[in-house]
Scaffold this motif. Structure first.
Motif, short mmCIF file in Angstrom:
data_model
loop_
_atom_site.label_atom_id
_atom_site.label_comp_id
_atom_site.label_asym_id
_atom_site.label_seq_id
_atom_site.Cartn_x
_atom_site.Cartn_y
_atom_site.Cartn_z
N GLN A 13 0.83 -1.20 0.00
CA GLN A 13 0.00 0.00 0.00
C GLN A 13 0.87 1.25 0.00
OE1 GLN A 13 -2.65 -0.36 3.39
NE2 GLN A 13 -4.26 -1.19 2.08
N ALA A 14 0.32 2.33 -0.49
CA ALA A 14 1.03 3.60 -0.48
C ALA A 14 1.48 3.94 0.94
CB ALA A 14 0.13 4.71 -1.01
N GLY A 15 2.71 4.41 1.05
CA GLY A 15 3.29 4.70 2.36
C GLY A 15 4.08 3.55 2.94
N SER A 84 8.21 4.91 2.09
CA SER A 84 7.22 5.93 1.69
C SER A 84 6.81 5.75 0.23
CB SER A 84 7.78 7.33 1.91
OG SER A 84 8.15 7.52 3.26
N LEU A 85 6.50 4.53 -0.12
CA LEU A 85 6.20 4.23 -1.51
C LEU A 85 4.92 4.92 -1.98
CD1 LEU A 85 7.27 0.51 -1.49
CD2 LEU A 85 8.08 2.21 -3.12
N LYS A 86 4.93 5.28 -3.25
CA LYS A 86 3.81 5.97 -3.88
C LYS A 86 3.32 5.14 -5.07
CE LYS A 86 6.16 10.38 -3.02
NZ LYS A 86 6.69 11.62 -3.66
N PRO A 87 2.08 5.33 -5.47
CA PRO A 87 1.59 4.60 -6.66
C PRO A 87 2.47 4.83 -7.89
CG PRO A 87 -0.25 5.52 -5.47
CD PRO A 87 0.99 6.04 -4.78
N THR A 119 11.79 -7.52 -11.32
CA THR A 119 10.85 -7.91 -10.28
C THR A 119 9.75 -6.85 -10.20
OG1 THR A 119 10.64 -8.58 -7.95
CG2 THR A 119 12.19 -6.80 -8.41
N GLN A 120 8.51 -7.29 -10.09
CA GLN A 120 7.38 -6.38 -10.13
C GLN A 120 7.15 -5.74 -8.76
OE1 GLN A 120 5.17 -5.56 -12.80
NE2 GLN A 120 4.39 -4.04 -11.33
N VAL A 121 6.99 -4.42 -8.78
CA VAL A 121 6.60 -3.67 -7.59
C VAL A 121 5.29 -2.96 -7.91
CG1 VAL A 121 7.16 -1.72 -6.10
CG2 VAL A 121 8.95 -3.34 -6.76
N THR A 122 4.28 -3.21 -7.09
CA THR A 122 2.98 -2.58 -7.28
C THR A 122 2.60 -1.87 -6.00
OG1 THR A 122 2.31 -4.33 -8.81
CG2 THR A 122 0.58 -2.91 -7.92
#
Length: 125
Positions: A13-15, A84-87, A119-122
């Protein structure tokens, strides 16, 4: 022949956070530069971060302060800690390496000889 194998992608999830790993095997010299690139659907492959000649770190502006590239020499593995990942961080992440790069060339994906499988990051919003 150098081989690079990525792992650690997934859905977050985001964040949230993820850590990607890039394990290298084969002849890597002290001048070996390892980088991460990513590619979103319909977009060009873009530079994310690099560990230039195993020492100096460099980041794309879009990930500065959120991503950290590091290396474990004993395991011959480079990591990409992503916080702190974002879409907008969604994409296939590739590890790349080359032993002949100069600093000005580390951001160009065409300059790297060795690539992992990706490698996929979603990142969901």
């Amino acid at each position: 022949q150098v081989q690079l194998v990525e792992s650690g992608g997934g859905l977050v999830q985001a964040g949230g956070s993820l850590r990607l790993s890039c394990a290298a095997s084969g002849p890597t010299s002290s001048h070996f530069t390892t980088a991460w690139f990513r590619q979103a659907p319909g977009k060009e492959r873009e530079f994310v971060a690099a560990l230039f000649r195993g020492r100096a770190t460099h980041y794309a502006d879009s990930v500065k302060g959120r991503f950290t590239i590091s290396r474990d020499n004993a395991k011959n593995t480079v990591y990409l800690q992503m916080n702190s990942l974002k879409p907008d961080d969604t994409g296939v992440y590739y590890c790349a390496g080359d032993s002949r790069l100069i600093l000005s060339s580390i951001g160009g994906h065409a300059n790297y000889d060795y690539w992992g499988q990706g490698t996929q990051v979603t990142v969901s919003s």
